[in-house]
Design a protein around this motif. Structure first.
Motif, PDB file in Angstrom:
ATOM      1  N   UNK A  95      17.983  17.021  43.648  1.00  9.99           N
ATOM      2  CA  UNK A  95      17.241  18.270  43.910  1.00  9.99           C
ATOM      3  C   UNK A  95      17.721  19.368  42.945  1.00  9.99           C
ATOM      4  N   UNK A  96      16.764  20.048  42.343  1.00  8.10           N
ATOM      5  CA  UNK A  96      17.087  21.194  41.478  1.00  8.10           C
ATOM      6  C   UNK A  96      16.379  22.421  42.035  1.00  8.10           C
ATOM      7  N   UNK A  97      17.081  23.562  42.028  1.00  5.55           N
ATOM      8  CA  UNK A  97      16.384  24.795  42.410  1.00  5.55           C
ATOM      9  C   UNK A  97      16.738  25.895  41.413  1.00  5.55           C
ATOM     10  N   UNK A  98      15.693  26.487  40.930  1.00  7.01           N
ATOM     11  CA  UNK A  98      15.857  27.586  39.961  1.00  7.01           C
ATOM     12  C   UNK A  98      15.870  28.889  40.724  1.00  7.01           C
ATOM     13  N   UNK A  99      17.028  29.604  40.653  1.00  7.04           N
ATOM     14  CA  UNK A  99      17.146  30.851  41.412  1.00  7.04           C
ATOM     15  C   UNK A  99      16.775  32.051  40.572  1.00  7.04           C
ATOM     16  N   UNK A 100      16.556  31.847  39.297  1.00  8.61           N
ATOM     17  CA  UNK A 100      16.332  32.988  38.407  1.00  8.61           C
ATOM     18  C   UNK A 100      17.672  33.361  37.799  1.00  8.61           C
ATOM     19  N   UNK A 101      17.606  33.843  36.620  1.00 14.01           N
ATOM     20  CA  UNK A 101      18.849  34.028  35.887  1.00 14.01           C
ATOM     21  C   UNK A 101      19.249  35.488  35.802  1.00 14.01           C
ATOM     22  N   UNK A 102      20.390  35.877  36.398  1.00 11.35           N
ATOM     23  CA  UNK A 102      20.897  37.236  36.188  1.00 11.35           C
ATOM     24  C   UNK A 102      21.282  37.368  34.718  1.00 11.35           C
ATOM     25  N   UNK A 103      20.934  38.538  34.137  1.00  8.82           N
ATOM     26  CA  UNK A 103      21.142  38.711  32.701  1.00  8.82           C
ATOM     27  C   UNK A 103      22.588  38.507  32.288  1.00  8.82           C
ATOM     28  N   UNK A 104      23.496  39.057  33.119  1.00  7.39           N
ATOM     29  CA  UNK A 104      24.925  38.972  32.735  1.00  7.39           C
ATOM     30  C   UNK A 104      25.456  37.543  32.776  1.00  7.39           C
ATOM     31  N   UNK A 105      24.709  36.671  33.432  1.00  7.64           N
ATOM     32  CA  UNK A 105      25.194  35.301  33.568  1.00  7.64           C
ATOM     33  C   UNK A 105      24.930  34.464  32.319  1.00  7.64           C
ATOM     34  N   UNK A 106      24.190  35.036  31.385  1.00  8.38           N
ATOM     35  CA  UNK A 106      23.882  34.267  30.169  1.00  8.38           C
ATOM     36  C   UNK A 106      25.072  34.207  29.227  1.00  8.38           C
ATOM     37  N   UNK A 107      26.168  33.814  29.804  1.00  5.33           N
ATOM     38  CA  UNK A 107      27.413  33.665  29.040  1.00  5.33           C
ATOM     39  C   UNK A 107      27.676  32.159  28.943  1.00  5.33           C
ATOM     40  N   UNK A 108      28.807  31.792  28.342  1.00  4.51           N
ATOM     41  CA  UNK A 108      29.070  30.344  28.248  1.00  4.51           C
ATOM     42  C   UNK A 108      28.967  29.655  29.612  1.00  4.51           C
ATOM     43  N   UNK A 109      28.464  28.474  29.633  1.00  2.00           N
ATOM     44  CA  UNK A 109      28.269  27.758  30.908  1.00  2.00           C
ATOM     45  C   UNK A 109      29.576  27.531  31.656  1.00  2.00           C
ATOM     46  N   UNK A 110      29.486  27.549  32.935  1.00  2.00           N
ATOM     47  CA  UNK A 110      30.686  27.483  33.773  1.00  2.00           C
ATOM     48  C   UNK A 110      31.391  26.139  33.617  1.00  2.00           C
ATOM     49  N   UNK A 111      30.723  25.102  33.945  1.00  2.00           N
ATOM     50  CA  UNK A 111      31.370  23.786  33.847  1.00  2.00           C
ATOM     51  C   UNK A 111      30.281  22.722  33.793  1.00  2.00           C
ATOM     52  N   UNK A 112      30.537  21.714  33.077  1.00  2.00           N
ATOM     53  CA  UNK A 112      29.548  20.636  33.071  1.00  2.00           C
ATOM     54  C   UNK A 112      30.239  19.322  33.336  1.00  2.00           C
ATOM     55  N   UNK A 113      29.436  18.385  33.560  1.00  2.00           N
ATOM     56  CA  UNK A 113      29.941  17.040  33.827  1.00  2.00           C
ATOM     57  C   UNK A 113      30.884  16.551  32.757  1.00  2.00           C
ATOM     58  N   UNK A 114      30.463  16.751  31.536  1.00  2.00           N
ATOM     59  CA  UNK A 114      31.219  16.190  30.409  1.00  2.00           C
ATOM     60  C   UNK A 114      32.612  16.781  30.374  1.00  2.00           C
ATOM     61  N   UNK A 115      32.680  18.059  30.678  1.00  2.00           N
ATOM     62  CA  UNK A 115      33.983  18.698  30.614  1.00  2.00           C
ATOM     63  C   UNK A 115      34.873  18.308  31.789  1.00  2.00           C
ATOM     64  N   UNK A 116      34.241  18.024  32.859  1.00  2.00           N
ATOM     65  CA  UNK A 116      35.035  17.750  34.056  1.00  2.00           C
ATOM     66  C   UNK A 116      35.728  16.400  33.957  1.00  2.00           C
TER      67      UNK A 116
END
Lengths: 737, 119
Positions: A715-736
């Protein structure tokens, strides 16, 4: 502990001895007292030289009866618990008898004047029957007691033989014989010594003789004797019968050979006892004679019997042995050698179908005393097994060289052949062949013995197979659980946390391993790839292709700019490895967080459900063939791609057919509509909420039904993107990782 | 146990297989055996009648994929007709209509075979 038992043991055995010996002492004292009183009567008679009055005579009779009754009980008690072998019984009785009779014989000769041609009698008044001298009384009493003791011993010892393998009837016959003997004796109470017997008495005697004969045929103990024991017992019986005939005589013909006037003394002592002793000796002679004859007839078969018993014992121990063997080779060898080992055959072999070669034809798996090549030269084992199966019984070929089914010539050391089936759980699992060098070598009991062994061997083989299967099953279970662990690691261990996009995913396999796949990948420029795939079929083969799909996804997804390009590459890669009847359905979506778009392409997979905040819902059913269905241009040509501009609140649900095809107990499918409704009703939740709502709805719907397909839900849900959040991605699978 | 069966019929030179019940991983072997039998008898114009087919799984679909190439190489074809809506949906989702002739009725499919023969 040891000291304690040392202290208690003597007292215990003493008490035991007292309780056992107590009555015996009593009987002994009673016997001695009565005997003394009896002598008193005779002494009184002698001193007065007048016969006893009827009253006194009855009193004397009562006392004597009680006295010798006590003696009987004494002996009975003494021999009750003795368990001697037949030979020992006869032997000890013979010795005891010889001693007793010798003593009586010596006694009878003391003070006797042998005058040729002159019968001086035994020393009793010919008219009154009263002893003339006191020593005559002593002689009479001593001889009588010795003879009676011997007669009692004889009956008591023979009882042990007669009642071997006793039944109610045999016990009754024995008691009836004793009773009729006693009755016959009692009837002679009023006889004067030396007088003939009345008709009644003779009739009673006839009755007891009948029962003597009946009891004389109770010879079960002979069966248990070995050949040597039989030989020895024959001798003993012969000696014993002769001894009895000489000592007691038949109708007093030779009664004076050992004990001079034995019967006369006894009659003067007490007539009924004399009658009893006579009958006892008659029974002894009868019993010894029947035993002698019976042994004589048993002797020739005794060797055969022992051989059979030996064969059976060996078969029995071998049958026990095969039950302990689980290794197939050893087991087959043991079974094949058994008929030879037991001495029932000269050569033997075991045939079974070989399931590994796929052939149901029986062939030799193990042989003994004959080589497999030699067997196939002489015998078509498979053909004979078929014949045996057809007739439903062991197959016996009495004359192998004359049988057209065999290729045996005289001199081939195969005169006769036996084939017995091995049957486990109503199924023919093989056959045991046994051959003998002689013709007509197999008798009925050979067939029986080998058949019984074959039955046990079948169970053993069956057990060994079950054991093997169990081991194999456990091994497979272990392998599968390893596979499950490995496959679990092929799926994402956690869901990436992305700004503005919440995701939730799960996968359940119907079996240990399955063919469902989902994954996430981080692409460049805030783009994320989400894939779901379903390999056709289930289980292990599906799991391998799932693993391959993951490999392709992990390596190709970053190079593919659009979902269509990725799916095209994946199809090309899979075309080389997928079996013709296997295909993979998949959906690949690329979410562009920056541009707020979602690109989707569907390769034959169940269409993704899309629900907007407004409640507008639909399936994204773009065209596209499943991966692996076409290995040429058609795949790419058929593939459509859709771009969706994301709006806050947009929900996308990816799933495999296991979800929509799950059935409730009534057999109804969960279906696409129900899925869409559930998503719509929960569209205000975040991805986790929607995910668990769908799963719980599905669970309620299915009730107690079990999953019979792999089920995956993303399931995916798009909540809309806060402008300030357009920074480097928090964490991804590959990094984990 | 098995709730799937295959019935054999012919219509002219077309071998018709009537599928009954549910075609899944367990019952796929029966359809395989049926198609193999047709091949052995040189009946390669095979028409699958799915009017009584209640369910088909991906493993069931795999059977068609496994034989279509061979059948076409030997000059025949496998055509599918009269599928129930739900079952057709499964074929359709995977794009089978692009690979197979899937007709609404058996007659249409037989017709199609004879057209192909005429060519």
């Amino acid at each position: 502990m040891a000291e304690y038992s040392l202290e208690t043991k003597p007292s215990k055995s003493l008490r035991k001895r007292l309780t056992e010996r107590g009555p015996m002492v009593l009987y002994g004292i009673l016997f001695a007292a009565c005997l003394a009183v009896g002598i008193g009567f005779h002494f009184q008679q002698w001193s007065s030289q007048v016969p006893l009055s009827t009253t006194l005579f009855l009193l004397y009779s009562a006392v004597t009866t009680v006295g010798f009754g006590s003696l009987w009980l004494f002996l009975r008690r003494y021999y009750r618990l003795r368990q001697d072998s037949p030979a020992k019984t006869l032997w000890s009785l013979l010795i005891t008898g010889f001693i007793l009779i010798s003593l009586a014989a010596i006694t009878s000769r003391i003070g006797r004047i042998d005058a040729p041609g002159l019968d001086l009698g035994l020393g009793f008044d010919l008219n009154t029957g009263i002893a003339l001298t006191f020593p005559t009384i002593v002689k009479m009493v001593v001889i009588s007691v010795l003879l009676i003791l011997f007669a009692f011993l004889l009956l008591n010892r023979f009882q042990g033989l007669v009642l071997v393998k006793r039944s109610k009837t045999s016990q009754r016959n024995w008691n009836v014989m004793l009773f009729s003997m006693t009755l016959t004796a009692a009837l002679t109470l009023m006889n004067t010594p030396g007088a003939g017997q009345s008709q009644w008495q003779n009739m009673a005697l006839a009755v007891s003789v009948v029962f003597m004969v009946v009891n004389s045929f109770r010879l079960s103990w002979i069966v248990f004797l070995s050949f040597k024991e039989k030989l020895a017992t024959i001798g003993l019986c012969l000696v014993f019968a002769t001894f009895l005939i000489l000592a007691f005589g038949i109708a007093q013909f030779s009664s004076d050979l050992f004990v001079i006037g034995g019967s006369g003394f006894l009659q003067h002592f007490f007539v009924p006892l004399a009658t009893f002793v006579e009958q006892a000796s008659l029974f002894g002679i009868l019993y010894c004679s029947t035993a002698f004859l019976s042994l004589l007839f048993h002797l020739p078969t005794s060797g055969d019997y022992e051989q059979r018993a030996g064969e059976r014992a060996t078969m029995h121990s071998l049958a026990h042995l095969v039950g302990q063997v689980f290794d197939a080779e050893t087991l087959f060898a043991t079974i094949a050698s058994a008929p030879v080992e037991a001495g029932s055959a000269d050569a033997s072999w075991l045939v079974m179908p070989d399931p590994s070669s796929g052939s149901l034809r029986h062939h030799v798996v193990s042989s003994h005393n004959i080589s497999p090549d030699r067997i196939s030269e002489l015998v078509d084992s498979a053909l004979l097994v078929d014949e045996m199966t057809a007739q439903g019984d062991p197959l016996i070929i009495r004359e192998a060289p004359a049988d057209h089914r065999l290729n045996v010539r005289p001199g081939d050391q195969m005169g006769s052949l036996l084939v017995v089936p091995l049957i486990a759980r109503d199924e023919l699992i093989g056959a045991l062949f046994a051959s003998k060098a002689v013709v007509s070598g197999f008798e009925r009991d050979d067939v029986e013995t080998i058949s019984i062994f074959a039955a046990q061997a079948s169970v053993a083989i069956d057990n060994a197979r079950l054991f093997e299967q169990q081991v194999e099953k456990e091994r497979l279970a272990r392998e599968l659980s390893i596979a499950r662990e490995v496959q679990r690691k092929l799926l994402p261990q956690s869901v990436p946390q992305l700004p503005g996009l919440s995701m939730a995913a799960s996968s359940i396999s119907a079996q240990e391993v399955g063919g469902d796949y989902y994954d996430f990948v981080q692409l460049e420029n805030d783009r994320y790839g989400v894939i779901i795939g379903d390999v056709s079929g289930k289980g292990t083969s599906a799991a391998f292709y799932m693993a391959e799909m993951r490999g392709i996804f992990q390596s190709v997804s970053r190079l593919a700019a659009t979902p269509s390009i990725f799916l095209h590459h994946a199809n090309m890669a899979l075309a080389q490895t997928l079996d013709r009847n296997v295909f993979i359905s998949a959906i690949y979506m690329i979410v562009d967080l920056k541009n707020e778009t979602l690109d989707i392409a569907r390769a034959g997979h169940c269409p993704a459900a899309a629900v907007r905040l407004s409640g507008e819902s639909r399936f994204l059913r773009t065209k596209g063939l499943g991966l692996g269905l076409d290995r040429g241009d058609l795949f790419l040509k058929s593939l459509e791609e859709e771009r969706i501009n994301l709006e806050p609140g947009d929900v996308f649900v990816l799933y495999t057919d296991g979800v929509v095809e799950s059935r409730n107990p009534e057999g109804e499918e969960f279906g696409y509509d129900r899925l869409l409704v559930t998503i719509d009703e929960n569209r205000h939740e975040d991805a986790d909420g929607i995910h668990s709502a769908v799963l719980s709805d599905l669970k309620n719907f299915m009730g107690n039904e079990v999953y019979d397909d792999d089920m995956t839900l993303v399931v995916l849900k798009w909540h809309g993107l806060p402008l300030e959040a357009l920074s480097p991605p928090v964490q991804s699978m590959e990094e984990s990782k | 146990m098995s709730n799937f069966s295959v019935g054999f019929r012919t219509s002219g030179s077309v071998q018709i297989l009537d599928l009954h019940g549910e075609l899944d991983a367990h019952t796929a072997a029966e359809l395989e055996a049926a198609i193999q039998k047709c091949q052995q008898e040189n009946q390669v114009r095979i028409l699958i009648n799915g009017s009584d087919l209640l369910y088909i799984s991906s493993a069931g679909l795999g059977v068609f994929m496994a034989y279509i190439e061979e059948v076409r190489e030997s000059g025949g074809d496998i055509k599918i007709a009269a599928l129930q809506a739900k079952v057709f949906n499964v074929f359709d989702l995977l794009g089978f209509p692009m690979l197979f002739d899937i007709m609404e009725s058996e007659e249409e499919a037989v017709e199609k075979f004879s057209e192909a023969k005429a060519e």
